[in-house]
Design an enzyme around this catalytic site. Structure first.
Site, short mmCIF file in Angstrom:
data_model
loop_
_atom_site.label_atom_id
_atom_site.label_comp_id
_atom_site.label_asym_id
_atom_site.label_seq_id
_atom_site.Cartn_x
_atom_site.Cartn_y
_atom_site.Cartn_z
N PHE A 46 -52.64 16.76 -18.97
CA PHE A 46 -53.70 16.53 -17.98
C PHE A 46 -54.88 15.85 -18.67
O PHE A 46 -56.03 16.27 -18.57
CB PHE A 46 -54.11 17.87 -17.35
CG PHE A 46 -54.85 17.73 -16.04
CD1 PHE A 46 -54.32 16.99 -15.00
CD2 PHE A 46 -56.09 18.36 -15.85
CE1 PHE A 46 -55.00 16.86 -13.80
CE2 PHE A 46 -56.78 18.24 -14.66
CZ PHE A 46 -56.23 17.49 -13.63
N LYS A 62 -43.11 7.43 -24.28
CA LYS A 62 -42.06 6.59 -24.86
C LYS A 62 -41.00 7.40 -25.62
O LYS A 62 -39.87 6.96 -25.78
CB LYS A 62 -42.68 5.63 -25.88
CG LYS A 62 -43.78 4.77 -25.36
CD LYS A 62 -44.61 4.15 -26.50
CE LYS A 62 -45.64 5.13 -27.06
NZ LYS A 62 -46.87 5.25 -26.28
N GLU A 112 -41.45 4.04 -15.99
CA GLU A 112 -42.00 2.69 -15.97
C GLU A 112 -43.18 2.53 -16.92
O GLU A 112 -43.37 1.49 -17.54
CB GLU A 112 -42.41 2.31 -14.54
CG GLU A 112 -42.85 0.88 -14.38
CD GLU A 112 -41.74 -0.11 -14.81
OE1 GLU A 112 -41.80 -0.53 -15.98
OE2 GLU A 112 -40.87 -0.42 -14.01
N LYS A 150 -41.47 1.29 -28.80
CA LYS A 150 -41.34 0.52 -27.56
C LYS A 150 -40.16 -0.45 -27.65
O LYS A 150 -39.43 -0.66 -26.68
CB LYS A 150 -42.65 -0.21 -27.26
CG LYS A 150 -43.74 0.76 -26.77
CD LYS A 150 -45.10 0.11 -26.70
CE LYS A 150 -46.13 1.06 -26.11
NZ LYS A 150 -47.53 0.61 -26.35
#
Lengths: 343, 343
Positions: B11, B128, B152, B227
């Site tokens: 959060f 990721k 996404e 990535k």
């Protein structure tokens, strides 16, 4: 295996590339997407037309076309008297409309697409004209006939633009865009940066097949303006014609202006833009000097680029490098797959 | 109206931006997509957790979090003893997993996602780690449980990458890509171009909140490498870990090297690349000098860019300019919409 019968209006470089791409991708179309395309009709502008409901011999059609010969001999049906009659007669499921663009009317492509939709075919085109001039009408007609009207290749060839907004960008508000949408002028300016004057650049462009015989539509910004209108009408709820886009072409660019920009580290580009304002859509096509920190700066040769400003993504750019007829053909194929899977 | 109950693990800025974006887009989610999201659980790293099956007061949760206070008081259920127990207990339909990334293991995010899928929730993450380290396993687990695993925002924030390949790019073969995927190092190099030395650039990056307290993961190229692994594993059928990406960070770049590149009109960039070869996937992250004719040249500040080489499109580039927590939140929202509409 579901057979999908295709009719092609227009059989130039793009039409031929589509035929070859369909063959190259036949296995994945069969296995992954569950359909098998067969071409049953081809209508050309000046080399006749042919319909064979069992499937045309496309290799022969390509050979005949490349030899400048007429396609009529391939037909097993009585010869239609016009392209409209060809579309009405050909028992196809999908029409690919790839006739030459008319920037000011969108015709005759719009009528071809109307006829196809009314005859129960889906209609797919790479032609900007119908999208800029008749988008709302054609979508309504497609809906009424429970068919699809798709046109991914109308702007930036096969790069996904319209399908991006139908799919991966849900719940967004498009505030505006800017980009380089005409590859011919982009190349001409680059040739002038390399020292050619305007006439020499145009002649060189013609010699390598990038510049049209009559390059006025590119040079005066009509091709860019029609793409701006297409994007606005489809993605931003607009109803604008190419004539309503504030438009300045590149013929006023002198070698001196181009060299002066280079000296200060900048480049002239024919920049397309649109934005939503309190007064409605503001659109323009005009030469602008762009600095190296702009994503437009490195858009070279026949590449094109558009950057969208969305409420949820401040800048989303799409770049297409080194397009060709195969790239346009891919956009047509993607549309066909999307018709078949309802995407 | 279908209610969709959401649980959030993590959060921070992104989690809060997601809560605000859900409120801002509530009307379109209700009307266009036919569902109404309600947040029933929030678990934080160090400020407790809360579950209220009727819906948490998210404004209060944000206030408490911003004041550095514990969320436990908002809970109407007995307090779970761990985040795993939180996920097992919370009767949500969808888990948003936004805990901090671990570049080398993908944990604990991977276990959070496994637990969610096994508990019958869809799992959406901006992390990721699980994509690079456990993609195949998590997709298989999602399939087994008839749930979705979407991510996404794991690469290039909310810019559509993974959904682009699921949707608008059918029947393509991805041969390779190159890009700038780490925004921190891109900004640091730019600061060095402006005259700062490496230490000064890092300090400035920290002062504006771009550089992590421990920037090693960015500077040594781990963030870029993870990535690359995520893109390869999802889009190119790879099974590589960040450790297997040939990796050189930017700490070897000196002010002299950077100035020398500028003098010749080039810029250093931390370039990510991958390509299919006869020997399998070749991947790398390394500083490279790029010329003005490269689309990487004008990728400034915290923007990022990737150019895909496809069999059907020779170069398709995606640029994301000026991202922030809201951009990442949009990727999470797009995933949620795609879960709900099966896209």
């Amino acid at each position: 295996m579901k057979e999908v019968r295709l009719a092609l209006v227009g059989f130039g470089n793009v039409g031929k590339a589509l035929v070859q791409l369909l063959d190259a991708k036949r296995e994945i179309l069969n296995q992954e997407f569950g359909f098998n395309p067969i071409i049953i009709g081809i209508a050309t502008g000046s080399h006749g037309m042919a319909i064979n409901p069992s499937g045309l011999e496309t290799h022969k059609a390509i050979s005949l076309s490349e030899e400048g010969k007429n396609l009529d001999s391939l037909s097993t049906l009585a010869q239609p008297k016009s392209i409209i009659e060809f579309i009405e007669t050909c028992p196809a499921d999908v029409l690919f409309e790839n006739s030459p663009v008319n920037h000011h009317t969108g015709q005759p492509a719009t009528d071809h697409i109307k006829t196809a939709l009314q005859s129960g075919m889906h209609a797919i085109t790479a032609n900007k004209g119908p999208v800029a001039h008749a988008y709302k009408e054609l979508v309504a007609l497609a809906d009424k006939n429970q068919r699809r009207f798709l046109f991914e290749s109308a702007v930036m060839d096969g790069a996904p633009i319209f399908s991006l907004f139908r799919g991966p960008l849900p719940a967004v508000e498009l505030k505006g865009f800017q980009g380089i949408l005409n590859s011919c002028t982009n190349l001409l300016i680059e040739l002038m940066e390399q020292g050619k004057d305007f006439e020499e650049a145009v002649d060189y462009g013609k010699s390598i097949g990038i510049t049209e015989t009559d390059p006025a539509a590119d040079i005066e910004g009509w091709d860019a303006a029609i793409k701006v209108a297409a994007l606005c009408n489809v993605l931003m709820g607009g109803s604008i014609t190419p004539e309503q886009v504030k438009r300045t072409g590149i013929s006023g660019l002198t070698p001196a202006m181009i060299q002066q920009a280079l000296i200060t580290g900048e480049r002239w580009k024919l920049v397309c833009s649109a934005k939503q304002t309190v007064n409605g859509l503001e659109t323009s096509v005009e030469p602008q000097r762009v600095a190296p920190n702009s994503p437009l700066y490195s858009v070279n040769g026949t590449s094109s680029f558009v950057q969208f400003e969305l409420d949820t993504l401040p800048g989303l750019g799409i770049l297409e490098s080194n397009p060709g007829p195969k790239t346009t053909a891919y956009g047509l194929l993607a549309d066909l797959i999307n018709v078949m899977r309802g995407a």
